[in-house]
Scaffold this motif. Structure first.
Motif, mmCIF file in Angstrom:
data_model
loop_
_atom_site.group_PDB
_atom_site.id
_atom_site.type_symbol
_atom_site.label_atom_id
_atom_site.label_comp_id
_atom_site.label_asym_id
_atom_site.label_seq_id
_atom_site.Cartn_x
_atom_site.Cartn_y
_atom_site.Cartn_z
ATOM 1 N N GLY A 97 4.002 45.366 -55.384
ATOM 2 C CA GLY A 97 2.809 46.156 -55.649
ATOM 3 C C GLY A 97 3.100 47.636 -55.576
ATOM 4 O O GLY A 97 4.199 48.076 -55.207
ATOM 5 N N GLU A 98 2.095 48.418 -55.938
ATOM 6 C CA GLU A 98 2.245 49.875 -56.020
ATOM 7 C C GLU A 98 2.685 50.493 -54.696
ATOM 8 O O GLU A 98 3.446 51.449 -54.678
ATOM 9 C CB GLU A 98 0.937 50.517 -56.503
ATOM 10 N N GLY A 99 2.229 49.949 -53.581
ATOM 11 C CA GLY A 99 2.608 50.491 -52.273
ATOM 12 C C GLY A 99 4.082 50.364 -51.953
ATOM 13 O O GLY A 99 4.577 51.009 -51.037
ATOM 14 N N PHE A 100 4.791 49.547 -52.721
ATOM 15 C CA PHE A 100 6.227 49.345 -52.504
ATOM 16 C C PHE A 100 7.070 49.922 -53.641
ATOM 17 O O PHE A 100 8.288 49.744 -53.660
ATOM 18 C CB PHE A 100 6.528 47.854 -52.349
ATOM 19 N N SER A 138 -0.030 43.976 -48.013
ATOM 20 C CA SER A 138 0.151 42.556 -48.321
ATOM 21 C C SER A 138 -0.417 41.729 -47.181
ATOM 22 O O SER A 138 -0.608 42.234 -46.071
ATOM 23 C CB SER A 138 1.632 42.227 -48.562
ATOM 24 N N PRO A 139 -0.698 40.455 -47.436
ATOM 25 C CA PRO A 139 -1.249 39.612 -46.371
ATOM 26 C C PRO A 139 -0.310 39.566 -45.157
ATOM 27 O O PRO A 139 0.917 39.513 -45.301
ATOM 28 C CB PRO A 139 -1.361 38.231 -47.028
ATOM 29 N N VAL A 140 -0.897 39.579 -43.987
ATOM 30 C CA VAL A 140 -0.116 39.629 -42.743
ATOM 31 C C VAL A 140 0.885 38.477 -42.657
ATOM 32 O O VAL A 140 2.008 38.654 -42.189
ATOM 33 C CB VAL A 140 -1.061 39.640 -41.517
ATOM 34 N N GLU A 141 0.490 37.298 -43.149
ATOM 35 C CA GLU A 141 1.394 36.150 -43.049
ATOM 36 C C GLU A 141 2.631 36.296 -43.928
ATOM 37 O O GLU A 141 3.596 35.542 -43.788
ATOM 38 C CB GLU A 141 0.667 34.835 -43.360
ATOM 39 N N PHE A 142 2.645 37.303 -44.810
ATOM 40 C CA PHE A 142 3.819 37.562 -45.649
ATOM 41 C C PHE A 142 4.477 38.890 -45.290
ATOM 42 O O PHE A 142 5.191 39.473 -46.101
ATOM 43 C CB PHE A 142 3.436 37.508 -47.127
ATOM 44 N N GLN A 143 4.240 39.366 -44.085
ATOM 45 C CA GLN A 143 4.909 40.544 -43.547
ATOM 46 C C GLN A 143 5.876 40.062 -42.473
ATOM 47 O O GLN A 143 5.461 39.586 -41.433
ATOM 48 C CB GLN A 143 3.893 41.532 -42.979
ATOM 49 N N PHE A 144 7.148 40.187 -42.755
ATOM 50 C CA PHE A 144 8.186 39.607 -41.901
ATOM 51 C C PHE A 144 8.785 40.704 -41.026
ATOM 52 O O PHE A 144 9.882 41.203 -41.273
ATOM 53 C CB PHE A 144 9.231 38.907 -42.773
ATOM 54 N N LYS A 145 8.040 41.057 -39.992
ATOM 55 C CA LYS A 145 8.377 42.189 -39.133
ATOM 56 C C LYS A 145 9.264 41.750 -37.974
ATOM 57 O O LYS A 145 9.075 40.687 -37.406
ATOM 58 C CB LYS A 145 7.097 42.803 -38.566
ATOM 59 N N MET A 146 10.209 42.600 -37.638
ATOM 60 C CA MET A 146 10.973 42.432 -36.406
ATOM 61 C C MET A 146 10.348 43.364 -35.378
ATOM 62 O O MET A 146 10.054 44.524 -35.687
ATOM 63 C CB MET A 146 12.439 42.854 -36.593
#
Length: 160
Positions: free
Chosen positions: A117-120, A30-38
């Protein structure tokens, strides 16, 4: 495969390696701006407990975290298992440990955000099988079409 699950500091090399593998896994999904990583430093905060799954040899093979949001609500964060242990119920065991801690702290609701998506697909199956239900966006997560949101009501302590 037998695993042990314990709360550990994320500030250790093998846990940092798992978090790095999770981050790498997410990059193309997914786009990096929608990856909410700690970060591991954020995961080491007082409001977060990190669970580490280790195999019989003591190797870290999975992680998951509980971040307390309020006196009644917590968020499942940073769920990840190494590809070679997927399908062996390590993720399920991590979720049970997270839920048990949440209940022991009097939390009545668990929330989580994950990608779409399929990856999830495997993550979605895990959450649905574990009693989570789809819901709308929460906190400051955008309703972007790149995230799926889930919740699980834990009920009251007295019901146990």
């Amino acid at each position: 495969m037998a695993v042990t699950i314990a709360i550990e500091t994320p500030l250790q090399d093998d846990v940092r390696t798992l978090v790095a593998a999770l981050n790498e896994h997410l990059l193309p999904l997914s786009p990096v701006e929608f990856q909410f990583k700690m970060t591991v430093e954020q995961m080491a905060g007082a409001d977060t407990d990190v669970f580490v799954a280790r195999n019989e040899a003591g190797r870290a093979v999975g992680i998951g975290a509980l971040k307390v949001l309020s006196p009644t609500s917590g968020e499942v964060k940073r769920m990840y298992t190494l590809p070679e242990v997927r399908g062996l119920r390590v993720g399920s065991a991590l979720l049970v440990a997270i839920e048990d801690l949440a209940r022991s702290r009097g939390l009545t609701e668990l929330l989580l955000e994950t990608g779409i998506g399929e990856g999830f697909a495997g993550a979605h199956r895990l959450y649905l099988r574990s009693g989570f239900a789809p819901r709308g966006a929460f906190l400051d997560y955008p309703d972007s079409g790149h995230s799926a949101f889930f919740e699980k009501h834990l009920g009251s302590q007295a019901a146990a």
